[in-house]
Design an enzyme around this catalytic site. Sequence first.
Site, PDB file in Angstrom:
ATOM      1  N   HIS A  86     -22.157 -16.022  16.352  1.00 12.48           N
ATOM      2  CA  HIS A  86     -22.988 -16.653  17.126  1.00 12.48           C
ATOM      3  C   HIS A  86     -24.180 -15.431  17.321  1.00 12.48           C
ATOM      4  CE1 HIS A  86     -22.688 -15.833  21.121  1.00 12.48           C
ATOM      5  NE2 HIS A  86     -21.498 -16.582  20.998  1.00 12.48           N
TER       6      HIS A  86
ATOM      7  N   GLY B 162     -19.884  -2.125  -4.322  1.00 11.35           N
ATOM      8  CA  GLY B 162     -19.121  -2.369  -3.054  1.00 11.35           C
ATOM      9  C   GLY B 162     -19.665  -0.942  -2.055  1.00 11.35           C
TER      10      GLY B 162
ATOM     11  N   HIS C  80     -21.306  -3.615   5.000  1.00  8.71           N
ATOM     12  CA  HIS C  80     -19.694  -4.942   4.268  1.00  8.71           C
ATOM     13  C   HIS C  80     -19.033  -5.665   5.244  1.00  8.71           C
ATOM     14  CE1 HIS C  80     -16.683  -4.929   1.569  1.00  8.71           C
ATOM     15  NE2 HIS C  80     -16.989  -6.239   1.707  1.00  8.71           N
TER      16      HIS C  80
HETATM   17  C1  LIG Z   1      -9.253   3.391   7.473  1.00  4.62           C
HETATM   18  C2  LIG Z   1      -9.171   3.613   6.337  1.00  4.62           C
HETATM   19  C3  LIG Z   1     -10.423   4.161   5.026  1.00  4.62           C
HETATM   20  C4  LIG Z   1      -8.276   5.226   5.892  1.00  4.62           C
HETATM   21  O1  LIG Z   1      -8.458   5.501   4.839  1.00  4.62           O
HETATM   22  P1  LIG Z   1      -8.686   7.267   4.584  1.00  4.62           P
HETATM   23  O2  LIG Z   1      -9.892   7.851   5.213  1.00  4.62           O
HETATM   24  O3  LIG Z   1      -7.791   7.605   3.358  1.00  4.62           O
HETATM   25  O4  LIG Z   1      -7.140   7.874   5.108  1.00  4.62           O
HETATM   26  P2  LIG Z   1      -5.635   7.668   4.932  1.00  4.62           P
HETATM   27  O5  LIG Z   1      -4.713   6.724   4.068  1.00  4.62           O
HETATM   28  O6  LIG Z   1      -4.877   9.135   4.666  1.00  4.62           O
HETATM   29  O7  LIG Z   1      -4.807   7.177   6.786  1.00  4.62           O
HETATM   30  C5  LIG Z   1      -4.739   8.303   7.193  1.00  4.62           C
HETATM   31  C6  LIG Z   1      -4.105   8.031   8.380  1.00  4.62           C
HETATM   32  O8  LIG Z   1      -4.152   6.434   8.768  1.00  4.62           O
HETATM   33  C7  LIG Z   1      -3.125   6.122   9.098  1.00  4.62           C
HETATM   34  N1  LIG Z   1      -4.598   4.674   8.715  1.00  4.62           N
HETATM   35  C8  LIG Z   1      -5.191   4.756   7.463  1.00  4.62           C
HETATM   36  N2  LIG Z   1      -5.848   3.257   7.467  1.00  4.62           N
HETATM   37  C9  LIG Z   1      -5.295   1.700   8.509  1.00  4.62           C
HETATM   38  C10 LIG Z   1      -4.655   0.700   9.452  1.00  4.62           C
HETATM   39  N3  LIG Z   1      -6.346   0.060   8.268  1.00  4.62           N
HETATM   40  N4  LIG Z   1      -4.565   1.343   9.876  1.00  4.62           N
HETATM   41  C11 LIG Z   1      -3.762   2.069  10.736  1.00  4.62           C
HETATM   42  N5  LIG Z   1      -4.072   3.115  10.496  1.00  4.62           N
HETATM   43  C12 LIG Z   1      -4.175   3.522   9.487  1.00  4.62           C
HETATM   44  C13 LIG Z   1      -2.438   6.054   7.939  1.00  4.62           C
HETATM   45  O9  LIG Z   1      -1.417   6.037   8.206  1.00  4.62           O
HETATM   46  C14 LIG Z   1      -2.773   7.369   8.014  1.00  4.62           C
HETATM   47  O10 LIG Z   1      -1.392   8.239   8.973  1.00  4.62           O
HETATM   48  P3  LIG Z   1      -0.970   9.554   9.053  1.00  4.62           P
HETATM   49  O11 LIG Z   1      -1.318  10.338   8.691  1.00  4.62           O
HETATM   50  O12 LIG Z   1       0.133   9.277  10.231  1.00  4.62           O
HETATM   51  O13 LIG Z   1      -0.027   9.486   8.211  1.00  4.62           O
HETATM   52  C15 LIG Z   1      -8.136   2.559   4.792  1.00  4.62           C
HETATM   53  O14 LIG Z   1      -6.914   2.861   4.817  1.00  4.62           O
HETATM   54  C16 LIG Z   1      -8.623   1.278   5.282  1.00  4.62           C
HETATM   55  O15 LIG Z   1      -7.775   0.931   5.596  1.00  4.62           O
HETATM   56  N6  LIG Z   1      -9.499   0.714   3.847  1.00  4.62           N
HETATM   57  C17 LIG Z   1      -9.424  -0.095   4.069  1.00  4.62           C
HETATM   58  C18 LIG Z   1      -9.909  -1.103   2.851  1.00  4.62           C
HETATM   59  C19 LIG Z   1     -10.738  -2.204   2.780  1.00  4.62           C
HETATM   60  O16 LIG Z   1     -11.215  -3.014   4.291  1.00  4.62           O
HETATM   61  N7  LIG Z   1     -11.280  -3.023   1.655  1.00  4.62           N
HETATM   62  C20 LIG Z   1     -11.730  -4.743   2.058  1.00  4.62           C
HETATM   63  C21 LIG Z   1     -12.432  -4.357   0.184  1.00  4.62           C
HETATM   64  S1  LIG Z   1     -12.659  -6.472   0.860  1.00  4.62           S
END
Ligand SMILES: CC(C)(COP(=O)(O)OP(=O)(O)OC[C@H]1O[C@@H](n2cnc3c(N)ncnc32)[C@H](O)[C@@H]1OP(=O)(O)O)[C@@H](O)C(=O)NCCC(=O)NCCS
Length: 183
Positions: free
Chosen positions: A112, A45, A121
């Site tokens: 499109h 991934g 990804h």
């Molecule tokens: C965006 C992302 C990468 C951030 O991860 P991270 O760098 O570890 O960040 P954190 O979890 O420390 O979050 C930081 C802040 O952003 C917020 N936050 C994280 N992801 C968020 C999201 N998707 N939407 C809204 N807020 C989000 C957290 O609540 C946190 O807020 P706070 O500081 O007020 O507590 C992760 O949350 C995410 O959305 N990953 C997607 C995973 C995915 O799509 N997987 C699919 C596999 S097919």
Amino acid sequence: MNLNKYSEIVFLDDTQKNCMSYLVIGGFKDVDKYVDDYDIVVAIGNSNVRKKIIEELENKNASIPTLIHPKAVIGVNVKFGQGTVVMAGAIINSDAKIEKGCIINTASSVDHDCIIENYAHISVGSHLAGNVRVGEATWIGVGATVSDNLCICNDVMVGAGAVVVKDILESGTYVGVPARKIK
Ligand SMILES: CC(C)(COP(=O)(O)OP(=O)(O)OC[C@H]1O[C@@H](n2cnc3c(N)ncnc32)[C@H](O)[C@@H]1OP(=O)(O)O)[C@@H](O)C(=O)NCCC(=O)NCCS
């Protein structure tokens, strides 16, 4: 992969963990033993790791197939690069271009004229409207939405459920509705 008519599927995995019922026959260090006789798909991934391994395989002249699940829906004149994987239920509409080493994940849609650059990804259940450009190694998170005619640059993480309504021109992590940079 078996739905793409492969009769034998085995894994090379440095952690040696089993993958479903498939046999793990070694780690990446063993790839030279198999490179002449097998197609090799990089099922990792992380975009940067996927890129590094695909580049190493290219240097070894490996056969790297493009895998499209038979239950994905693909429009006319869609182009795919080597090593891209399209999962079940994905919909890719006409004239889209998906470059190499990309993952178009389960039930996502790419409309499109989109251009998905190398190693991007498009996660499970995310949706790109028409004529969106997604840069190299960018990751559109699960359930995110990107409005039409937008450009997202390289090395961007769009968080789960985000809605992108403006171009993203600087690498980093973007979350929320509308999506804003947090890192
Ligand atoms: C965006 C992302 C990468 C951030 O991860 P991270 O760098 O570890 O960040 P954190 O979890 O420390 O979050 C930081 C802040 O952003 C917020 N936050 C994280 N992801 C968020 C999201 N998707 N939407 C809204 N807020 C989000 C957290 O609540 C946190 O807020 P706070 O500081 O007020 O507590 C992760 O949350 C995410 O959305 N990953 C997607 C995973 C995915 O799509 N997987 C699919 C596999 S097919």
